[in-house]
Design an enzyme around this catalytic site. Sequence first.
Site, PDB file in Angstrom:
ATOM      1  N   LYS A 290       0.095  -1.349  -0.236  1.00  7.28           N
ATOM      2  CA  LYS A 290       0.242   0.313   0.154  1.00  7.28           C
ATOM      3  C   LYS A 290       1.077   1.278   0.122  1.00  7.28           C
ATOM      4  CE  LYS A 290      -3.729   2.313   3.072  1.00  7.28           C
ATOM      5  NZ  LYS A 290      -4.704   2.149   4.099  1.00  7.28           N
TER       6      LYS A 290
ATOM      7  N   GLU B 262      10.435  -4.656   4.071  1.00  3.59           N
ATOM      8  CA  GLU B 262      10.252  -6.131   3.666  1.00  3.59           C
ATOM      9  C   GLU B 262      10.255  -6.508   2.870  1.00  3.59           C
ATOM     10  OE1 GLU B 262       8.787  -5.131   6.525  1.00  3.59           O
ATOM     11  OE2 GLU B 262       8.852  -5.796   8.471  1.00  3.59           O
TER      12      GLU B 262
ATOM     13  N   GLY C 130      -4.855  -1.766   4.830  1.00  5.99           N
ATOM     14  CA  GLY C 130      -3.970  -2.766   4.067  1.00  5.99           C
ATOM     15  C   GLY C 130      -4.508  -4.523   4.539  1.00  5.99           C
ATOM     16  N   ARG C 131      -5.473  -4.468   5.633  1.00  7.07           N
ATOM     17  CA  ARG C 131      -5.457  -5.447   5.737  1.00  7.07           C
ATOM     18  C   ARG C 131      -6.978  -6.157   5.474  1.00  7.07           C
ATOM     19  NH1 ARG C 131      -4.405  -2.488  10.074  1.00  7.07           N
ATOM     20  NH2 ARG C 131      -6.303  -1.758  11.841  1.00  7.07           N
TER      21      ARG C 131
ATOM     22  N   GLU D  68      -4.908  -7.022  15.184  1.00  8.15           N
ATOM     23  CA  GLU D  68      -4.184  -5.367  14.499  1.00  8.15           C
ATOM     24  C   GLU D  68      -5.440  -4.186  14.360  1.00  8.15           C
ATOM     25  OE1 GLU D  68      -2.429  -3.754  10.082  1.00  8.15           O
ATOM     26  OE2 GLU D  68      -0.486  -4.672  11.306  1.00  8.15           O
TER      27      GLU D  68
ATOM     28  N   HIS E 234      -4.972 -33.055  17.046  1.00 10.91           N
ATOM     29  CA  HIS E 234      -4.027 -33.797  17.420  1.00 10.91           C
ATOM     30  C   HIS E 234      -2.828 -33.445  17.919  1.00 10.91           C
ATOM     31  CE1 HIS E 234      -6.099 -37.582  16.329  1.00 10.91           C
ATOM     32  NE2 HIS E 234      -6.700 -36.709  15.204  1.00 10.91           N
TER      33      HIS E 234
ATOM     34  N   LYS F  67       9.085  -0.984  14.472  1.00  8.45           N
ATOM     35  CA  LYS F  67       9.786  -0.802  13.070  1.00  8.45           C
ATOM     36  C   LYS F  67      10.887   0.235  13.333  1.00  8.45           C
ATOM     37  CE  LYS F  67       6.429  -0.942   9.637  1.00  8.45           C
ATOM     38  NZ  LYS F  67       4.739  -0.631   9.192  1.00  8.45           N
TER      39      LYS F  67
HETATM   40  O1  LIG Z   1       1.130  -2.366   2.148  1.00  4.62           O
HETATM   41  P1  LIG Z   1       2.421  -1.760   2.906  1.00  4.62           P
HETATM   42  O2  LIG Z   1       2.216  -0.581   2.598  1.00  4.62           O
HETATM   43  O3  LIG Z   1       3.932  -2.646   2.623  1.00  4.62           O
HETATM   44  O4  LIG Z   1       1.812  -2.534   4.808  1.00  4.62           O
HETATM   45  C1  LIG Z   1       2.227  -4.485   4.818  1.00  4.62           C
HETATM   46  C2  LIG Z   1       1.335  -3.898   6.201  1.00  4.62           C
HETATM   47  O5  LIG Z   1       2.463  -3.371   7.285  1.00  4.62           O
HETATM   48  C3  LIG Z   1       1.767  -2.526   8.414  1.00  4.62           C
HETATM   49  O6  LIG Z   1       1.287  -1.505   7.826  1.00  4.62           O
HETATM   50  C4  LIG Z   1       2.004  -2.879   9.496  1.00  4.62           C
HETATM   51  O7  LIG Z   1       3.109  -2.707   9.885  1.00  4.62           O
HETATM   52  C5  LIG Z   1      -0.006  -3.274   7.894  1.00  4.62           C
HETATM   53  O8  LIG Z   1      -0.588  -2.740   8.963  1.00  4.62           O
HETATM   54  C6  LIG Z   1       0.126  -3.524   6.326  1.00  4.62           C
HETATM   55  O9  LIG Z   1      -0.260  -4.742   6.016  1.00  4.62           O
END
Ligand SMILES: O=P(O)(O)OC[C@H]1O[C@](O)(CO)[C@@H](O)[C@@H]1O
Length: 538
Positions: A197, A203, A257-258, A343, A374, A502
């Site tokens: 987003k 990452e 995002g979620r 979240e 199990h 972060k």
């Molecule tokens: O889509 P992005 O901006 O890379 O964010 C990834 C995820 O990181 C977060 O912002 C949490 O750090 C989530 O809310 C989001 O889904």
Amino acid sequence: MDWTRLEKAAQTAAETPIIDRFADSARAREFSVSAGEMLFDYSKTSMDEKGRALLVEMYEAAGVPARREEMFTGAKINETEGRAVLHTALRNLDGDPVMVDGKDVMPGVLDTLNEMEAFAEGIRSGRIAAPGGGAFTDVVNIGIGGSDLGPAMATLAMAPYHDGPRCHYVSNVDGAHINDVLLGLNPASTLVIVASKTFTTIETMTNAETARNWIARAVGTDNAGGHFAALSTAADKTAAFGIAEDRVFGFEDWVGGRYSMWGPIGLALMIAIGGQAFRAFLAGGQAMDRHFRSAEPLENLPVMLALTGIWHNQGLGYATRAVLPYEQRLSRLPAYLQQLEMESNGKGVSMDGETLAVHSGPVVWGEPGTNGQHAFYQLIHQGTRVVPCEFMVGAESHEPELAHQHRLLISNCLAQSEALMKGRTLDEARVLMEGKFEGAELERQARHRVFPGNRPSTTLIYPKLTPFVLGQVIALYEHRVFVEGVMLGINSYDQWGVELGKELAKALEPVVAGEVSGEDKDGSTRQLVGFIRRAQGA
Ligand SMILES: O=P(O)(O)OC[C@H]1O[C@](O)(CO)[C@@H](O)[C@@H]1O
């Protein structure tokens, strides 16, 4: 909100064993609710009529119906970020106007959906080919959190409908993840989707860079662009990364995002199952939206799922809830719901910045049945903590030739909720052990075989896990989070709690690299860094 009144009502109701409530032959029917062909049975809980009436009263007092209208109509209910919350617009297939800042967002939403579909179908048919020629055989979605969990979960869930290229998901910054995924792939026929987003998530951007180098090494820098697409709200950043404009599918900041798998973030899923099936998924979500928006509380599935959650967490103090899909293909649903629920509702202050008067949303966890049986069900049955269980199962499977296995699956699901409720008394355990042991040993052995019972569970039954039903299930849980969030008075749509880690990680990287001393760090952190650096031979 009168949380004390709820606590008292819940504790009083819980004094009656759940099983005794079934003396009333209408119990199951009256403590169940349907939406379309889906049934939610919450009768195996301690909730009684009085408690339920109080919950509905609290739901009304919290102003949930008015807030719900605000959400659907584009009001900026994400107050800390000044944003509307409009994932529902992404599945508003009829295009009825939805206004944000005086502008109808629907033409843009539907245009993007059509563009995604044209691209997805182009990839599926081979019309959009790799620069070196030949159809893309593999798609790698690089994203994390909401830019990964939704499409990854749904791609697994929709395996019977998967007739497009193979889809892979890379999320972790651990190089092992991308390494292991790319290892088996041919860069010349791989499409990489960078899903973020913000297009700043460390990452994702690190993995995207690794993937770009991998592609460029194989096909040359000039051809690399033809292997990429991007999903983001940040067009400037996707351009800076070098992704061509016609390969960028954008969305607006009013999609959290979620909550984003319904739009461009669902592109890999769309490539997997095709535009038609993806639209069926959207239609399922839209059907749940209509139900949620119009049904009276007691007839409203998301509302009753939420009120059951509030009953267990804030009413009875059960800190966790287990989500237990008897559906192997929903194996990633618990992880998806962890982000969606934790979240969203894991907040310690209310919308106006005051400390919450009650606990925030619960810890959500789970695994598919029967695997979990199990593993951790031991604790659910005999542990000292009560874990409300949310079972779900499809009446039908996609494997008619394995009908006997599906019967076993269903029987196990229903047996677990029955066992949790009924338990086994000491007398029953003694009878079971008689003949094998006697005297004090019989007593001792019998005690180990006692099940306290009276443990609450709910069961969601749907006809079959089709794209439409998956859409219904995901929208159902989104709305449950919304209702619980409004009742708790929190903002379910920000996530400030992820920021501190972060920031500190960014500051620690040069310390781990040995470029900065880290003297300002605490003793534990310094010790850990020192150990790692020595182990690395630094
Ligand atoms: O889509 P992005 O901006 O890379 O964010 C990834 C995820 O990181 C977060 O912002 C949490 O750090 C989530 O809310 C989001 O889904």
